[in-house]
Design a protein around this motif. Sequence first.
Motif: not given
Length: 332
Positions: A94-123
């Motif tokens: 839940s922690t690997s995805t939900l904080p980013k989801m909430l930042s999208i919902f609250w702050f429209s923070s939609r960008e995620i770096s390619f390396s962070t995206c791959l790390t999240q994918m692995y987790f």
Amino acid sequence: MQETPLCLRVGHFLPYSMSDLNTTNFTNPSTFILLGIPGLEAAHIWISIPFCAMYSIAVLGNFTILFIVKREPSLHGPMYYFLCMLAVTDLVMSTSTLPKMLSIFWFSSREISFSTCLTQMYFVHSFSGMESGILVAMAFDRYVAICHPLRHSTILTNSVVAKIILAVVLRSGILALPYPFLARQWPYCRTNITPHFFCGHIAVVKLACADISISSYYGLFDLLSEIGMDVFFIAVSYTLILRAIFRLPTKDARLKTFGTCISHICAISALYIPDFFSSLLCRFGHNVPLHFLVLIASVYQLVLPVLHPIIYGLRTKQIRGRLLQLFTHKET
């Protein structure tokens, strides 16, 4: 573990303006853009309220399970060690995805770096596989407890439990390792926008302008080798358990013994039924709205971490009793 339950194709989402699409040729984009729940952007702030509440419940509930098991010596046994591992898995998932989801919902923070995206994918993929493996370990524990009760402590020693947990972690960690490497090798020359709230493997590689058959085949292999094997072993365990239960002399004894399995059966149902349902939607639900498919995907990320503490907290007498004892002491 399972592929992200989304039948996504580039062009199914246009809530962003065309100027937001990155159509410049690039091999490895520096960032990806997560849309959250496409088609429901206007409702993101309202959707975030139950999601935030469930995430808070998941964190509180799973930490409570860990705290109670650590504090209570009588709970230092195989089933509760597996339950603690399940709680850790839920927290990481839940922690690997939900904080980013909430930042999208609250702050429209939609960008995620390619390396962070791959790390999240692995987790996401490794810990979802661990969750399934832990349920197999719990099924084995129930089998030994019911079919060989006098040998339970000698079969499932602390050393054996540690080896089972290590095997589950290594299996999931190794099988999830190719996902980010496969995603990194593809050229992305159309867009870097993914209609999701996290970087699932299929959701990302479908943005590549290349033949991604290897990624698809590996996803199928991972699905069969993890979920297929896990479901098989769980089915075998419960076949033997039910055979042993029906051999008990009285109805009360059968019900009491079967009652010890209810929590585990609920956890199995909560994991595999939505997985099966989403797989059917992906293959046959061609007219299903995209936002509904994305919401179904949230089951793996949030609903399960909320359900597990509730299931085991309410159904497990020792945990429920210890929890009530803690609140009683605080009140006095």
